[in-house]
Design a protein around this motif. Sequence first.
Motif, PDB file in Angstrom:
ATOM      1  N   ARG A  56       0.884  -1.168   0.000  1.00 12.17           N
ATOM      2  CA  ARG A  56       0.000   0.000   0.000  1.00 12.17           C
ATOM      3  C   ARG A  56       0.917   1.211   0.000  1.00 12.17           C
ATOM      4  N   GLU A  57       1.317   1.645  -1.179  1.00 14.62           N
ATOM      5  CA  GLU A  57       2.288   2.734  -1.299  1.00 14.62           C
ATOM      6  C   GLU A  57       1.718   4.067  -0.797  1.00 14.62           C
ATOM      7  N   ALA A  58       0.435   4.249  -0.971  1.00 13.07           N
ATOM      8  CA  ALA A  58      -0.263   5.467  -0.562  1.00 13.07           C
ATOM      9  C   ALA A  58      -1.742   5.112  -0.505  1.00 13.07           C
ATOM     10  N   PRO A  59      -2.572   5.971   0.078  1.00 10.65           N
ATOM     11  CA  PRO A  59      -4.006   5.649   0.125  1.00 10.65           C
ATOM     12  C   PRO A  59      -4.622   5.399  -1.258  1.00 10.65           C
ATOM     13  N   ASP A  60      -4.020   6.001  -2.282  1.00  8.05           N
ATOM     14  CA  ASP A  60      -4.571   5.841  -3.630  1.00  8.05           C
ATOM     15  C   ASP A  60      -3.678   5.010  -4.553  1.00  8.05           C
ATOM     16  N   ARG A  61      -2.701   4.282  -3.986  1.00  9.98           N
ATOM     17  CA  ARG A  61      -1.829   3.412  -4.786  1.00  9.98           C
ATOM     18  C   ARG A  61      -1.601   2.094  -4.073  1.00  9.98           C
ATOM     19  N   VAL A  62      -1.997   1.022  -4.765  1.00 10.17           N
ATOM     20  CA  VAL A  62      -1.844  -0.328  -4.229  1.00 10.17           C
ATOM     21  C   VAL A  62      -1.106  -1.164  -5.267  1.00 10.17           C
ATOM     22  N   VAL A  63      -0.168  -1.975  -4.796  1.00 11.80           N
ATOM     23  CA  VAL A  63       0.582  -2.853  -5.692  1.00 11.80           C
ATOM     24  C   VAL A  63       0.116  -4.288  -5.472  1.00 11.80           C
ATOM     25  N   VAL A  64      -0.119  -4.994  -6.578  1.00 13.65           N
ATOM     26  CA  VAL A  64      -0.505  -6.408  -6.527  1.00 13.65           C
ATOM     27  C   VAL A  64       0.452  -7.205  -7.408  1.00 13.65           C
ATOM     28  N   ARG A 147      -8.789   6.310  -7.842  1.00 15.55           N
ATOM     29  CA  ARG A 147      -9.257   7.702  -7.808  1.00 15.55           C
ATOM     30  C   ARG A 147      -9.672   8.034  -6.395  1.00 15.55           C
ATOM     31  N   ARG A 148      -9.450   9.265  -6.017  1.00 13.85           N
ATOM     32  CA  ARG A 148      -9.847   9.710  -4.668  1.00 13.85           C
ATOM     33  C   ARG A 148     -11.305  10.029  -4.624  1.00 13.85           C
TER      34      ARG A 148
END
Length: 148
Positions: A56-64, A147-148
């Motif tokens: 979870r790099e940031a609230p709006d970026r997730v890596v899978v 998207r936020r």
Amino acid sequence: MDLGAKILTTRWMVRLPIPIFRAGFGFVFGGRLLLLEHRGRKSGESRFVVIEAADREAPDRVVVASGFGPHAQWYRNLAAEPRCGVSIGWRRRVPARAELLGRDESRALIVRYAERRPAAWAVLRRSIQDATGEADPEIPMVRLHLRR
């Protein structure tokens, strides 16, 4: 075949969390798993897959990670159409865009995952190796921009 590989290769088991997410109870997975809604590259139909949030790099970026490599259907669908939807934690059906990462960045992210979760990585790696039959499987990573 170890238990993890058996679970990863048993369709009904990997699809079991989908109705939980779709009913609005994805929060029970604590943000560790997410529901990815994507479009079939040939059919254009909505498709669903539950995947671990590797980072979870940031609230709006997730890596899978695509544990079954670049041939996984969801990965191929995102390559054809990067617009998707993500349900994670309390957030439901958030519009997102998938960014398929290159080999070097994917490997660096796998190393970071292994450093942060060594026990989980040991089990997951063994399960992926067993399920794919590859000693050193390619595991491409995808960054999801929500998207936020």
